[in-house]
Write an enzyme that holds these catalytic residues in place. Sequence first.
Site, short mmCIF file in Angstrom:
data_model
loop_
_atom_site.label_atom_id
_atom_site.label_comp_id
_atom_site.label_asym_id
_atom_site.label_seq_id
_atom_site.Cartn_x
_atom_site.Cartn_y
_atom_site.Cartn_z
N THR A 140 10.09 54.65 -10.27
CA THR A 140 9.79 53.32 -9.74
C THR A 140 8.40 53.27 -9.09
O THR A 140 7.88 54.29 -8.63
CB THR A 140 10.85 52.95 -8.68
OG1 THR A 140 10.46 51.74 -8.03
CG2 THR A 140 10.99 54.03 -7.62
N ASP A 141 7.84 52.06 -9.01
CA ASP A 141 6.56 51.89 -8.31
C ASP A 141 6.71 52.06 -6.79
O ASP A 141 5.72 52.25 -6.08
CB ASP A 141 5.94 50.52 -8.63
CG ASP A 141 6.81 49.33 -8.23
OD1 ASP A 141 7.94 49.55 -7.72
OD2 ASP A 141 6.38 48.18 -8.42
N GLU A 142 7.96 52.02 -6.30
CA GLU A 142 8.17 52.07 -4.84
C GLU A 142 7.74 53.41 -4.25
O GLU A 142 7.53 53.52 -3.03
CB GLU A 142 9.63 51.77 -4.49
CG GLU A 142 10.05 50.40 -4.95
CD GLU A 142 11.26 49.85 -4.23
OE1 GLU A 142 11.68 50.42 -3.21
OE2 GLU A 142 11.77 48.81 -4.69
P1 NAD Z 1 21.57 50.34 -11.82
O1 NAD Z 1 21.97 50.56 -10.40
O2 NAD Z 1 21.81 49.02 -12.43
O3 NAD Z 1 22.30 51.43 -12.75
C1 NAD Z 1 22.43 52.77 -12.38
C2 NAD Z 1 23.40 53.44 -13.34
O4 NAD Z 1 23.49 54.83 -12.98
C3 NAD Z 1 24.82 52.87 -13.28
O5 NAD Z 1 25.33 52.69 -14.57
C4 NAD Z 1 25.60 53.95 -12.54
O6 NAD Z 1 26.97 54.01 -12.92
C5 NAD Z 1 24.86 55.22 -12.97
N1 NAD Z 1 25.02 56.31 -11.99
C6 NAD Z 1 24.85 56.25 -10.65
N2 NAD Z 1 25.12 57.44 -10.09
C7 NAD Z 1 25.42 58.29 -11.12
C8 NAD Z 1 25.77 59.66 -11.18
N3 NAD Z 1 25.88 60.42 -10.08
N4 NAD Z 1 26.01 60.20 -12.41
C9 NAD Z 1 25.92 59.45 -13.54
N5 NAD Z 1 25.62 58.14 -13.53
C10 NAD Z 1 25.37 57.57 -12.33
O7 NAD Z 1 20.03 50.76 -11.89
P2 NAD Z 1 18.84 50.08 -12.70
O8 NAD Z 1 18.30 48.96 -11.91
O9 NAD Z 1 19.25 49.89 -14.10
O10 NAD Z 1 17.76 51.28 -12.61
C11 NAD Z 1 17.81 52.35 -13.56
C12 NAD Z 1 16.70 53.34 -13.22
O11 NAD Z 1 15.44 52.69 -13.27
C13 NAD Z 1 16.81 53.93 -11.81
O12 NAD Z 1 16.45 55.29 -11.89
C14 NAD Z 1 15.80 53.15 -10.98
O13 NAD Z 1 15.30 53.92 -9.93
C15 NAD Z 1 14.74 52.85 -12.03
N6 NAD Z 1 13.97 51.61 -11.82
C16 NAD Z 1 14.59 50.41 -11.62
C17 NAD Z 1 13.84 49.24 -11.49
C18 NAD Z 1 14.49 47.89 -11.28
O14 NAD Z 1 13.78 46.91 -11.07
N7 NAD Z 1 15.80 47.76 -11.36
C19 NAD Z 1 12.45 49.31 -11.56
C20 NAD Z 1 11.84 50.56 -11.75
C21 NAD Z 1 12.61 51.70 -11.90
O1 DAU Z 2 9.92 47.90 -7.59
C1 DAU Z 2 10.95 48.46 -8.34
C2 DAU Z 2 12.24 48.38 -7.57
O2 DAU Z 2 12.65 47.02 -7.58
C3 DAU Z 2 13.34 49.28 -8.13
O3 DAU Z 2 12.93 50.61 -8.04
C4 DAU Z 2 14.65 49.07 -7.40
O4 DAU Z 2 15.68 49.83 -7.99
C5 DAU Z 2 15.01 47.59 -7.46
O5 DAU Z 2 16.18 47.36 -6.73
C6 DAU Z 2 13.86 46.72 -6.93
O6 DAU Z 2 13.70 46.90 -5.50
P1 DAU Z 2 13.45 45.65 -4.52
O7 DAU Z 2 13.87 46.04 -3.17
O8 DAU Z 2 12.07 45.12 -4.70
O9 DAU Z 2 14.46 44.57 -5.19
P2 DAU Z 2 15.51 43.53 -4.53
O10 DAU Z 2 16.00 42.68 -5.65
O11 DAU Z 2 16.49 44.19 -3.65
O12 DAU Z 2 14.55 42.64 -3.61
C7 DAU Z 2 13.44 41.95 -4.13
C8 DAU Z 2 12.72 41.28 -2.96
O13 DAU Z 2 13.56 40.24 -2.45
C9 DAU Z 2 12.46 42.22 -1.80
O14 DAU Z 2 11.21 41.88 -1.20
C10 DAU Z 2 13.59 41.94 -0.82
C11 DAU Z 2 13.88 40.46 -1.06
N1 DAU Z 2 15.30 40.06 -0.86
C12 DAU Z 2 16.26 40.76 -1.53
C13 DAU Z 2 17.60 40.44 -1.37
C14 DAU Z 2 18.67 41.22 -2.09
C15 DAU Z 2 15.62 38.98 -0.04
O15 DAU Z 2 14.73 38.34 0.52
N2 DAU Z 2 16.94 38.65 0.10
C16 DAU Z 2 17.95 39.34 -0.52
O16 DAU Z 2 19.15 39.00 -0.32
#
Ligand code: NAD
Ligand code: DAU
Length: 360
Positions: A140-142
């Site tokens: 992730t970019d975080e």
């Molecule tokens: P998600 O939470 O929707 O899915 C995570 C999946 O991992 C689920 O299916 C869960 O059952 C599985 N999982 C969790 N713990 C596990 C374990 N111990 N063993 C096997 N499986 C397990 O996550 P997502 O949003 O699809 O993110 C997927 C990946 O991409 C993560 O590594 C996250 O850090 C990365 N990522 C997410 C975002 C985003 O915006 N969502 C952005 C950048 C990177």
């Molecule tokens: O940047 C990549 C990341 O983006 C991934 O690595 C993470 O897995 C993914 O969850 C996401 O993280 P964020 O914290 O940015 O996403 P979230 O949807 O939780 O929140 C987006 C923005 O909205 C953040 O600034 C927090 C704000 N927010 C979120 C929630 C859930 C609110 O203001 N209210 C809310 O209820």
Amino acid sequence: MKNILITGGAGFIGSHLVRLFVNRYPEYRIINYDLLTYAGNLANLSDIQDVPNYFFEKGDICDSENVDRVLRKYEVDGIIHLAAESHVDRSITDPFCFARTNVLGTLTLLQAARNCWSRGLAGDAGRQAMEGHLFYHVSTDEVYGSLSEPGTFFTEECRYDPHSPYSASKASSDHFVRAFRDTYGLPVKISNCSNNYGPYQFPEKLIPLFLNNIRHSKPLPVYGKGENVRDWLYVMDHARAIDVIFHRGRIGETYNIGGFNEWKNIDLIKVMIRVADSLLGHPEGHSLGLITYVTDRPGHDMRYAIDSTKLKDELGWEPSLQFEEGITETIRWYLDHQEWLDNVTSGDYMNYYEKMYGGR
Ligand code: NAD
Ligand code: DAU
């Protein structure tokens, strides 16, 4: 590459990636390895569950015996690792769970891949045996922290500066991946992506949570002043970027993935309200009154913005979808799939595995 293990394939991004690979590469065996935590939902993949090159293995990435068994059973030669705890707010209440899954789970997978692919050989012989295999880590970019100066971006050279337990755990997992590259010669690639949006995202994250709340006229809890900035990318564009990097990226390299698409939270929320109100047949501005400013997330990063020039210049990848189109389609998808949202919010989706696989 013929046998590819995708971890976390039942989650949001993983399910899009599994579908893309299963359909695009019928000559590959795609094995989805997922523990089915609260975030894993096999209903996300119901359309491909009977496709012959798709396999599902329920398992924990922290369970080294089971990981080892699965790697050998399918003669896995490529791993794309997405399984993780992914929600920042949950990491604030339970940081240990994030250290276990994201750090120890990644380490367990790395060690299993190394043992299996090096065929127990040490040194140069082990390195040679591992050639032709690939461990692709999705991050992730975080990990880069928070940007304060407008017009600045995260590049692959930025130093790591994580602030939440989630981003600290992802940063740690990235470091372990590079340590296995440098110490044992494991062939690895890493990508760091910005915020994804699209269908099948668990409704704890901003976009699906707020759309569900608009639908049910519930408050929209905006953290702080709503001024934090995120860089949004359509989830299928992320999946396509992973495909390109997996097949054509350079071994050992890191690629940033993002859409040059920054939005202040409050502006994005107003777009969601405008489009959702219109699709629901409400008068303009109807749901604006649901906006409720609440206490800020502790350690809340102010701004993320990814520079994905390296990916574009080296591999020709660019986002395919304009944001206006992508967000409108996404909003329409959540409003049209109330049953999916209801199943997830009620917890019914947890029974899908028993129904589909009879507990096998
Ligand atoms: P998600 O939470 O929707 O899915 C995570 C999946 O991992 C689920 O299916 C869960 O059952 C599985 N999982 C969790 N713990 C596990 C374990 N111990 N063993 C096997 N499986 C397990 O996550 P997502 O949003 O699809 O993110 C997927 C990946 O991409 C993560 O590594 C996250 O850090 C990365 N990522 C997410 C975002 C985003 O915006 N969502 C952005 C950048 C990177
Ligand atoms: O940047 C990549 C990341 O983006 C991934 O690595 C993470 O897995 C993914 O969850 C996401 O993280 P964020 O914290 O940015 O996403 P979230 O949807 O939780 O929140 C987006 C923005 O909205 C953040 O600034 C927090 C704000 N927010 C979120 C929630 C859930 C609110 O203001 N209210 C809310 O209820």
